[in-house]
Design a protein around this motif. Structure first.
Motif, PDB file in Angstrom:
ATOM      1  N   THR A 191      -4.649 -18.706   3.857  1.00 22.57           N
ATOM      2  CA  THR A 191      -5.801 -18.791   2.963  1.00 22.57           C
ATOM      3  C   THR A 191      -5.919 -17.555   2.080  1.00 22.57           C
ATOM      4  OG1 THR A 191      -7.110 -17.855   4.733  1.00 22.57           O
ATOM      5  CG2 THR A 191      -7.145 -20.236   4.522  1.00 22.57           C
ATOM      6  N   VAL A 192      -5.063 -16.578   2.307  1.00 22.15           N
ATOM      7  CA  VAL A 192      -5.054 -15.381   1.468  1.00 22.15           C
ATOM      8  C   VAL A 192      -3.606 -15.117   1.052  1.00 22.15           C
ATOM      9  CG1 VAL A 192      -7.020 -14.322   2.661  1.00 22.15           C
ATOM     10  CG2 VAL A 192      -4.683 -13.821   3.433  1.00 22.15           C
ATOM     11  N   ILE A 193      -3.438 -14.252   0.052  1.00 22.53           N
ATOM     12  CA  ILE A 193      -2.097 -13.746  -0.251  1.00 22.53           C
ATOM     13  C   ILE A 193      -2.044 -12.334   0.318  1.00 22.53           C
ATOM     14  CG2 ILE A 193      -0.420 -13.183  -2.040  1.00 22.53           C
ATOM     15  CD1 ILE A 193      -1.989 -15.095  -3.918  1.00 22.53           C
ATOM     16  N   PRO A 194      -1.280 -12.137   1.394  1.00 18.96           N
ATOM     17  CA  PRO A 194      -1.208 -10.806   1.977  1.00 18.96           C
ATOM     18  C   PRO A 194      -0.235  -9.923   1.204  1.00 18.96           C
ATOM     19  CG  PRO A 194       0.069 -12.355   3.287  1.00 18.96           C
ATOM     20  CD  PRO A 194      -0.501 -13.131   2.133  1.00 18.96           C
ATOM     21  N   VAL A 195      -0.627  -8.670   1.041  1.00 20.11           N
ATOM     22  CA  VAL A 195       0.228  -7.706   0.356  1.00 20.11           C
ATOM     23  C   VAL A 195       0.453  -6.533   1.303  1.00 20.11           C
ATOM     24  CG1 VAL A 195       0.536  -6.281  -1.692  1.00 20.11           C
ATOM     25  CG2 VAL A 195      -0.845  -8.364  -1.830  1.00 20.11           C
ATOM     26  N   HIS A 196       1.704  -6.252   1.605  1.00 16.85           N
ATOM     27  CA  HIS A 196       2.022  -5.110   2.452  1.00 16.85           C
ATOM     28  C   HIS A 196       2.266  -3.882   1.579  1.00 16.85           C
ATOM     29  CE1 HIS A 196       2.158  -7.618   5.964  1.00 16.85           C
ATOM     30  NE2 HIS A 196       3.114  -8.370   5.488  1.00 16.85           N
ATOM     31  N   SER A 197       2.016  -2.725   2.181  1.00 15.06           N
ATOM     32  CA  SER A 197       2.200  -1.467   1.458  1.00 15.06           C
ATOM     33  C   SER A 197       3.427  -0.753   2.006  1.00 15.06           C
ATOM     34  CB  SER A 197       0.958  -0.596   1.659  1.00 15.06           C
ATOM     35  OG  SER A 197       1.302   0.767   1.632  1.00 15.06           O
ATOM     36  N   PHE A 198       4.294  -0.294   1.103  1.00 15.62           N
ATOM     37  CA  PHE A 198       5.475   0.391   1.599  1.00 15.62           C
ATOM     38  C   PHE A 198       5.133   1.739   2.206  1.00 15.62           C
ATOM     39  CE2 PHE A 198       9.226   3.083   1.300  1.00 15.62           C
ATOM     40  CZ  PHE A 198      10.033   2.366   2.175  1.00 15.62           C
ATOM     41  N   SER A 199       4.202   2.467   1.595  1.00 13.96           N
ATOM     42  CA  SER A 199       3.892   3.782   2.182  1.00 13.96           C
ATOM     43  C   SER A 199       3.224   3.611   3.550  1.00 13.96           C
ATOM     44  CB  SER A 199       3.062   4.638   1.222  1.00 13.96           C
ATOM     45  OG  SER A 199       1.989   3.903   0.711  1.00 13.96           O
TER      46      SER A 199
END
Ligand code: RUQ
Ligand code: CUA
Length: 678
Positions: free
Chosen positions: A352-360
């Protein structure tokens, strides 16, 4: 369905209905909101004789090919045959190209091609090649962009379904292929119910920067999930590769329910530089296998096929820190890295969401050992420790994301049929536009690179119903061109595509337009059956094999009268087009040939295998309308009973002789043993 989405859909549908009622007398479908702005036509109109700004390369999906379109006009420029035989230009039918389709399973005349990927230098396209994967019998092809021809195909061993392919590292050294289906590695006769115990995945890194030398440099052994898509890190995340997986449930039946149980599956983060150093340190096992590497030799323009017999397989347990899992909701499909290399966007088909991962955050989580657990030597990082943010209420069925280089991301929504534009960093949605219908991939030229050309977006839709005149149960798939140069997305154009396009890539025409090969140099033609002039033509027999060397020039073949062939013979016509002029092709077909015509480019030699099944006279002719006297470009071959004493001859007919030809009767026997048939 959440409230705002409901409201949005309601508004869209109501607007569509009102619009539909207003325009119900049009011949176009009354229920479809046309939604184009008044200046759309002028934005896509390329006047006759003018060129398009971009070349777009769309995968053909189940056609197995790549189709090349001009953007913004949406005009089809070319179909490049890759994994499927193509009778239009004898790809996979001529003796010279048949070896390109050899695999460890034998000759495979078809595949399902999904993801074109332009070769890169320093994270941006360099205009040299485009790669594409074969999804069914896992392979990666390299297509040369100076002549739009598939030049190399390498098979992927220890894999079944090469879907997560062939994404490139920013330095262009590797393209990857992760297996969609896990299987026993090496494949073996086991019970399917042994899935959890015996089935494994692999991620292959294939050397990609040396033409003619593609091979699997190493593979990483993975848990038995389904690996779906991948993208390389760049900038700060250069050296890493990200792959989506689904079916962490390890279901082997009725996956639609059984592989949709877990709240989160995983994005695998692979430190490929570390993998390389572990492999260099001898930590990979050299395992026997057998896979094909096929390539066209640039001098002879004849394909050859070789077998590679071993592959290096690295177990993450033997290389600390080479792979981490990032929990990601839910059955993720696409995984895309933004131009800065900081954000890793996953499209959870059921999320239900678009997850965004962070590289740092990923780096910090690794340093802090923020692990939930470890699976087969692979630490699972804590979701909260790696997630940068979530795009809330994006719509339904997020699949793929591309970037415009101006801080925005564009995600395709399969179920709610739309493109959603959102801002990197704040995760707020700033615009959305409906697509017709059920968008899969989308593409911005350079949209997965460090420097997108953020002017156009192409939506590639799975369902076309009521966009074009009906043509039976099957319709063309539809692509749509969207202007993304301003704040609001604007629909400009629909255009039909060949097969089912999945991903696509595009670059400015200026990068490759002036590098195009116009014809092959006859002098450099290394085909062993090449002839340069009529007097070199001839015929030779060895046992039941007959070879005919023939030339084609406007508007005759030499020789064009052939006798002495007997029932039971296999005849090879080797036709050299001795023209040295751009776009002057000749073709060749003979009555009853059960493969395809030949199309012979200027300066090229192509060979057709022909086995006559009855005695008589067989005409052959040129299939490409090459001149005013094209229709006169024909000849005859006589087939006599086995054991007959008709002499073997090949000559020019009397008609041709009066026009200045002077081919003597020839009965040669050299060159008769080179057999590149299968
Ligand atoms: S897939 S529609 Cu084969 Cu790339 Cu997502
Ligand atoms: Cu050559 Cu028609």
């Amino acid at each position: 369905m959440n409230a705002s989405l409901k409201k949005y859909l309601l508004v869209t549908i109501t607007a569509g209905l009102i619009f539909g009622l207003l325009f119900a007398c049009h011949t176009t479908n009354p229920n479809v909101r046309t939604a184009v702005t008044s200046d759309a036509a002028s934005k896509v109109y390329i006047a006759p004789g003018q060129y398009d700004e971009y070349y777009a390369f769309l995968s053909g999906g189940f056609s197995g090919q790549i189709s090349v379109y001009g953007i913004p006009s949406g005009r089809l420029l070319k179909v490049i045959p890759v994994f499927s035989q193509n009778p239009e230009n004898a790809w996979g039918y001529s003796e010279e190209t048949k070896p390109m389709l050899l695999t460890s399973h034998g000759f495979v005349p078809w595949d399902d091609s999904h993801h074109p990927e332009l070769s890169q230098t320093d994270g941006t396209p360099n205009g040299k090649w485009i790669f594409i994967n074969a999804n069914n019998t896992p392979r990666i092809a390299r297509i040369e962009l100076t002549r739009f021809e598939t030049e190399e195909i390498v098979e992927i061993p220890n894999a079944a379904g090469g879907h997560a392919a062939p994404f490139t590292t920013p330095d262009g050294r590797f393209v990857v292929s992760a297996t969609r289906f896990s299987v026993p590695i090496p494949n073996a006769d086991v019970a399917i119910s042994d899935y959890k115990k015996s089935f494994k995945g692999t991620i292959s890194f294939v050397t990609a920067d040396v033409p003619g030398k593609m091979e699997v440099a190493f593979q990483i052994l993975m848990p038995g999930y389904d690996y779906d898509l991948g993208h390389a890190g760049k900038g700060p995340s250069d050296g890493w590769f990200f792959f989506t997986s689904y079916n962490s449930e390890q279901a082997y039946t009725k996956l639609e329910a059984n592989a949709s149980q877990n709240d989160k599956d995983y994005v695998a983060a692979v430190n490929w530089r570390k993998a390389e150093s572990c492999v260099a340190a001898g930590k990979a096992k050299i395992t026997p296998t057998s896979y094909k590497h096929n390539s066209i030799d640039s001098a002879s323009r004849v394909a050859k096929s070789e077998t590679i017999t071993s592959v290096k397989v690295l177990d993450p347990r033997d290389c600390d820190g080479v792979v981490y899992f990032l929990p990601t909701p839910k059955s993720p499909h696409g995984v895309d890295v933004d131009p800065t290399g900081q954000y890793i966007v996953a499209g959870g088909k059921l999320a239900t969401v678009i997850p965004v991962h962070s590289f740092s955050k990923l780096e910090k989580a690794i340093a802090d050992k923020a692990f939930d657990t470890t699976i087969d030597g692979i630490p699972v990082l804590k979701y909260d420790a790696v997630v940068a943010g979530e795009v809330k209420n994006p719509g339904l069925g997020p699949l793929h994301t591309e970037f415009d280089g101006k801080g925005y991301a564009y995600t395709s929504m399969f179920i709610s049929s739309e493109v959603v534009k959102w801002k990197l960093g704040t995760w707020e949605i700033v615009d959305r536009i409906p697509t017709y219908y059920s968008i899969g991939h989308l593409m911005i030229p350079g949209g997965d690179t460090k420097q997108p050309w953020g002017k156009y977006l192409i939506a590639m839709n799975k369902i076309t119903k009521d966009r074009y005149l009906p043509t039976g149960p099957e319709l063309f798939q539809s692509a749509q061109l969207i202007d993304i140069s301003g704040d609001k997305m604007k629909l400009l154009l629909d255009f039909p595509t060949i097969g089912e396009p999945h991903y696509a890539q595009a670059l400015p025409a200026s990068m490759i337009k002036d590098k195009q090969v116009k014809f092959y140099s006859l002098a450099n033609n290394g085909n062993p059956y090449k002839i340069m002039k009529e007097s070199e033509g001839g015929i030779a027999r060895v046992g039941k094999r007959v070879d005919v060397k023939m030339l084609a020039i406007r508007s005759h073949f030499a020789p064009d009268n052939i006798e002495g062939v007997q029932l039971g013979d296999t005849v090879y016509f080797h036709v050299t087009n001795i023209e040295q002029d751009w776009d002057i092709l000749h073709g060749f077909a003979v009555l009853g040939n059960n493969n395809s015509e030949l199309i012979i480019a200027p300066g090229e030699t192509r060979s057709l295998r022909w086995v006559p099944t009855r005695i008589g006279i067989y005409p052959f002719y040129c299939t490409d309308f090459c001149s005013a006297l094209h229709q006169e470009m024909q000849g005859y071959i006589r087939v006599s009973p086995a054991g007959s004493n008709v002499p073997l001859i090949a000559k020019l007919s009397d008609r041709a002789l009066t026009q200045g030809g002077r081919l003597e009767q020839t009965t040669r026997s050299e060159h008769a043993t080179h057999d590149h048939s299968r």
